[in-house]
Every structure is written in structure tokens, then in C-alpha cells.
Design a protein around this motif. Structure first.
Motif, PDB file in Angstrom:
ATOM      1  N   ALA A   3      30.761  68.257   8.434  1.00 26.55           N
ATOM      2  CA  ALA A   3      30.075  66.920   8.399  1.00 26.55           C
ATOM      3  C   ALA A   3      28.729  67.200   9.291  1.00 26.55           C
ATOM      4  O   ALA A   3      27.647  66.657   9.515  1.00 26.55           O
ATOM      5  CB  ALA A   3      30.900  65.940   8.867  1.00 26.55           C
ATOM      6  N   GLN A   4      29.052  68.041  10.616  1.00 31.33           N
ATOM      7  CA  GLN A   4      27.711  68.295  11.315  1.00 31.33           C
ATOM      8  C   GLN A   4      26.613  69.004  10.788  1.00 31.33           C
ATOM      9  O   GLN A   4      25.577  68.544  11.013  1.00 31.33           O
ATOM     10  CB  GLN A   4      28.262  69.005  12.576  1.00 31.33           C
ATOM     11  N   LYS A   5      27.064  70.014   9.642  1.00 29.27           N
ATOM     12  CA  LYS A   5      25.887  70.673   9.139  1.00 29.27           C
ATOM     13  C   LYS A   5      25.247  69.585   7.992  1.00 29.27           C
ATOM     14  O   LYS A   5      24.107  69.353   7.835  1.00 29.27           O
ATOM     15  CB  LYS A   5      26.144  71.774   8.446  1.00 29.27           C
ATOM     16  N   GLU A   6      26.084  68.869   7.388  1.00 29.50           N
ATOM     17  CA  GLU A   6      25.686  67.704   6.204  1.00 29.50           C
ATOM     18  C   GLU A   6      24.820  66.718   6.836  1.00 29.50           C
ATOM     19  O   GLU A   6      23.765  66.480   6.463  1.00 29.50           O
ATOM     20  CB  GLU A   6      26.844  67.249   5.683  1.00 29.50           C
ATOM     21  N   ILE A   7      25.040  66.222   8.252  1.00 30.33           N
ATOM     22  CA  ILE A   7      24.426  65.088   8.702  1.00 30.33           C
ATOM     23  C   ILE A   7      22.966  65.715   9.165  1.00 30.33           C
ATOM     24  O   ILE A   7      22.090  65.020   8.912  1.00 30.33           O
ATOM     25  CB  ILE A   7      24.927  64.524   9.919  1.00 30.33           C
ATOM     26  N   LYS A   8      22.888  66.973   9.926  1.00 26.24           N
ATOM     27  CA  LYS A   8      21.734  67.571   9.956  1.00 26.24           C
ATOM     28  C   LYS A   8      20.727  67.751   8.728  1.00 26.24           C
ATOM     29  O   LYS A   8      19.693  67.590   8.842  1.00 26.24           O
ATOM     30  CB  LYS A   8      21.946  68.654  10.858  1.00 26.24           C
ATOM     31  N   GLY A  15      13.124  64.233   6.550  1.00 25.97           N
ATOM     32  CA  GLY A  15      11.963  64.321   7.129  1.00 25.97           C
ATOM     33  C   GLY A  15      11.742  63.517   8.495  1.00 25.97           C
ATOM     34  O   GLY A  15      10.623  63.629   8.971  1.00 25.97           O
ATOM     35  N   MET A  16      12.869  63.093   9.058  1.00 24.39           N
ATOM     36  CA  MET A  16      12.839  62.397  10.174  1.00 24.39           C
ATOM     37  C   MET A  16      13.324  63.104  11.484  1.00 24.39           C
ATOM     38  O   MET A  16      14.319  64.068  11.217  1.00 24.39           O
ATOM     39  CB  MET A  16      13.834  61.254  10.131  1.00 24.39           C
ATOM     40  N   ASN A  17      13.041  62.762  12.377  1.00 24.49           N
ATOM     41  CA  ASN A  17      13.667  63.394  13.849  1.00 24.49           C
ATOM     42  C   ASN A  17      14.773  62.659  14.174  1.00 24.49           C
ATOM     43  O   ASN A  17      14.978  61.638  13.404  1.00 24.49           O
ATOM     44  CB  ASN A  17      12.529  63.373  14.984  1.00 24.49           C
ATOM     45  N   ARG A  18      15.284  62.995  14.964  1.00 29.69           N
ATOM     46  CA  ARG A  18      16.837  62.255  15.510  1.00 29.69           C
ATOM     47  C   ARG A  18      16.612  60.796  15.825  1.00 29.69           C
ATOM     48  O   ARG A  18      17.221  59.764  15.491  1.00 29.69           O
ATOM     49  CB  ARG A  18      17.482  62.877  16.661  1.00 29.69           C
ATOM     50  N   ARG A  19      15.366  60.683  16.663  1.00 29.46           N
ATOM     51  CA  ARG A  19      15.346  58.938  17.025  1.00 29.46           C
ATOM     52  C   ARG A  19      14.889  58.224  15.815  1.00 29.46           C
ATOM     53  O   ARG A  19      15.418  57.404  15.657  1.00 29.46           O
ATOM     54  CB  ARG A  19      13.914  59.214  17.810  1.00 29.46           C
ATOM     55  N   GLU A  20      13.991  58.595  14.808  1.00 28.99           N
ATOM     56  CA  GLU A  20      13.771  58.048  13.809  1.00 28.99           C
ATOM     57  C   GLU A  20      14.919  57.682  12.721  1.00 28.99           C
ATOM     58  O   GLU A  20      14.988  56.709  12.347  1.00 28.99           O
ATOM     59  CB  GLU A  20      12.665  58.714  12.837  1.00 28.99           C
ATOM     60  N   PHE A  21      15.492  58.633  12.627  1.00 28.30           N
ATOM     61  CA  PHE A  21      17.092  58.787  11.653  1.00 28.30           C
ATOM     62  C   PHE A  21      17.956  57.711  12.373  1.00 28.30           C
ATOM     63  O   PHE A  21      18.417  56.882  11.773  1.00 28.30           O
ATOM     64  CB  PHE A  21      17.439  60.179  11.749  1.00 28.30           C
ATOM     65  N   ILE A  27      22.159  53.663  14.188  1.00 27.09           N
ATOM     66  CA  ILE A  27      23.058  54.328  14.824  1.00 27.09           C
ATOM     67  C   ILE A  27      22.635  54.621  16.310  1.00 27.09           C
ATOM     68  O   ILE A  27      21.463  55.234  16.192  1.00 27.09           O
ATOM     69  CB  ILE A  27      23.795  55.362  14.044  1.00 27.09           C
ATOM     70  N   PRO A  28      23.663  54.636  17.438  1.00 28.42           N
ATOM     71  CA  PRO A  28      22.823  55.138  18.501  1.00 28.42           C
ATOM     72  C   PRO A  28      22.600  56.519  18.345  1.00 28.42           C
ATOM     73  O   PRO A  28      23.007  57.243  17.806  1.00 28.42           O
ATOM     74  CB  PRO A  28      23.929  54.869  19.464  1.00 28.42           C
ATOM     75  N   TYR A  29      21.308  56.782  19.382  1.00 22.48           N
ATOM     76  CA  TYR A  29      20.725  58.185  19.227  1.00 22.48           C
ATOM     77  C   TYR A  29      21.764  59.338  19.581  1.00 22.48           C
ATOM     78  O   TYR A  29      21.709  60.056  19.036  1.00 22.48           O
ATOM     79  CB  TYR A  29      19.587  58.037  20.080  1.00 22.48           C
ATOM     80  N   ARG A  30      22.350  58.823  20.848  1.00 22.21           N
ATOM     81  CA  ARG A  30      23.438  59.796  21.310  1.00 22.21           C
ATOM     82  C   ARG A  30      24.645  60.201  20.318  1.00 22.21           C
ATOM     83  O   ARG A  30      25.001  61.071  20.127  1.00 22.21           O
ATOM     84  CB  ARG A  30      23.934  59.242  22.520  1.00 22.21           C
ATOM     85  N   THR A  31      25.065  59.122  19.288  1.00 20.12           N
ATOM     86  CA  THR A  31      26.098  59.310  18.389  1.00 20.12           C
ATOM     87  C   THR A  31      25.560  60.392  17.416  1.00 20.12           C
ATOM     88  O   THR A  31      26.190  61.212  17.047  1.00 20.12           O
ATOM     89  CB  THR A  31      26.365  57.873  17.879  1.00 20.12           C
ATOM     90  N   TYR A  52      23.969  57.842   0.253  1.00 16.36           N
ATOM     91  CA  TYR A  52      23.807  56.956  -0.969  1.00 16.36           C
ATOM     92  C   TYR A  52      22.377  56.102  -0.771  1.00 16.36           C
ATOM     93  O   TYR A  52      21.538  55.840  -1.421  1.00 16.36           O
ATOM     94  CB  TYR A  52      24.795  56.043  -1.158  1.00 16.36           C
ATOM     95  N   LYS A  53      22.269  55.583   0.679  1.00 19.07           N
ATOM     96  CA  LYS A  53      21.517  54.706   1.016  1.00 19.07           C
ATOM     97  C   LYS A  53      19.815  55.679   1.000  1.00 19.07           C
ATOM     98  O   LYS A  53      19.051  55.153   0.656  1.00 19.07           O
ATOM     99  CB  LYS A  53      21.267  54.383   2.437  1.00 19.07           C
ATOM    100  N   ALA A  54      19.911  57.039   1.322  1.00 17.25           N
ATOM    101  CA  ALA A  54      18.515  57.842   1.414  1.00 17.25           C
ATOM    102  C   ALA A  54      18.285  57.989  -0.246  1.00 17.25           C
ATOM    103  O   ALA A  54      17.284  58.255  -0.581  1.00 17.25           O
ATOM    104  CB  ALA A  54      19.125  59.078   2.028  1.00 17.25           C
ATOM    105  N   GLU A  55      19.275  58.290  -1.087  1.00 17.16           N
ATOM    106  CA  GLU A  55      18.935  58.487  -2.491  1.00 17.16           C
ATOM    107  C   GLU A  55      18.276  57.194  -3.104  1.00 17.16           C
ATOM    108  O   GLU A  55      17.583  57.489  -3.734  1.00 17.16           O
ATOM    109  CB  GLU A  55      20.365  58.731  -3.211  1.00 17.16           C
ATOM    110  N   MET A  56      19.112  56.069  -2.860  1.00 11.05           N
ATOM    111  CA  MET A  56      18.407  54.863  -3.339  1.00 11.05           C
ATOM    112  C   MET A  56      16.986  54.500  -2.993  1.00 11.05           C
ATOM    113  O   MET A  56      16.450  53.705  -3.816  1.00 11.05           O
ATOM    114  CB  MET A  56      19.471  53.710  -3.134  1.00 11.05           C
ATOM    115  N   GLU A  57      16.814  54.830  -1.533  1.00  6.30           N
ATOM    116  CA  GLU A  57      15.418  54.552  -1.099  1.00  6.30           C
ATOM    117  C   GLU A  57      14.536  55.707  -1.307  1.00  6.30           C
ATOM    118  O   GLU A  57      13.560  55.654  -0.781  1.00  6.30           O
ATOM    119  CB  GLU A  57      15.829  53.922   0.230  1.00  6.30           C
ATOM    120  N   ASN A  58      14.839  56.545  -2.094  1.00  8.19           N
ATOM    121  CA  ASN A  58      14.089  57.818  -2.272  1.00  8.19           C
ATOM    122  C   ASN A  58      13.706  58.465  -0.843  1.00  8.19           C
ATOM    123  O   ASN A  58      12.206  58.777  -1.070  1.00  8.19           O
ATOM    124  CB  ASN A  58      13.059  57.672  -3.468  1.00  8.19           C
TER     125      ASN A  58
END
Length: 63
Positions: A3-8, A15-21, A27-31, A52-58
Motif C-alpha cells: 500500500a505504501q508504494k501504491e499510494i505514492k 501530479g500532486m504534491n503531498r499537500r495538494e493530494f 485526508i490530514p497531511y501527516r496521515t 476510483y475517484k482519480a480515474e472518474m475525475e481523469n
């Protein structure tokens, strides 16, 4: 893949940094930081919903 590799990879694909993501998904930045570092384990269903959300919103960039 764990999961840690998949989330990254998902974050990088959007194309987002952690803050934007973290703000986009509400979701809290620290999480997000802890998930990527492997300090915390995210529930599997959360990752599926985020993908799913990322795919649906392209959001994912084509490779």
C-alpha cells in the motif's frame, strides 16, 4: 505491491504534491506522509476508493 508504494504512485500519477493530494482527498497531511513512509497502514478499501475517484475525475496522467 504494498500500500505504501501504491499510494505514492497514485499521488505521483495525479501530479500532486503531498499537500495538494491530502487537501484534495480531505485526508490530514501527516496521515498521507505516514502512509507513504510505512509508519501507518491504510485500509485497503480507502486506496481502492482513492483510485476510483482519480480515474472518474481523469486525474491520472497517461504514461
Amino acid at each position: 505491491m504494498d500500500a505504501q508504494k501504491e499510494i505514492k504512485e497514485l499521488r505521483e500519477a495525479t501530479g500532486m504534491n503531498r499537500r495538494e493530494f491530502s487537501e484534495y482527498y480531505g485526508i490530514p497531511y501527516r496521515t498521507v506522509q505516514d502512509w507513504e513512509a510505512g509508519k501507518r497502514t491504510m485500509p485497503e478499501y480507502v486506496l481502492r476508493l482513492m483510485k476510483y475517484k482519480a480515474e472518474m475525475e481523469n486525474l491520472c496522467k497517461k504514461r
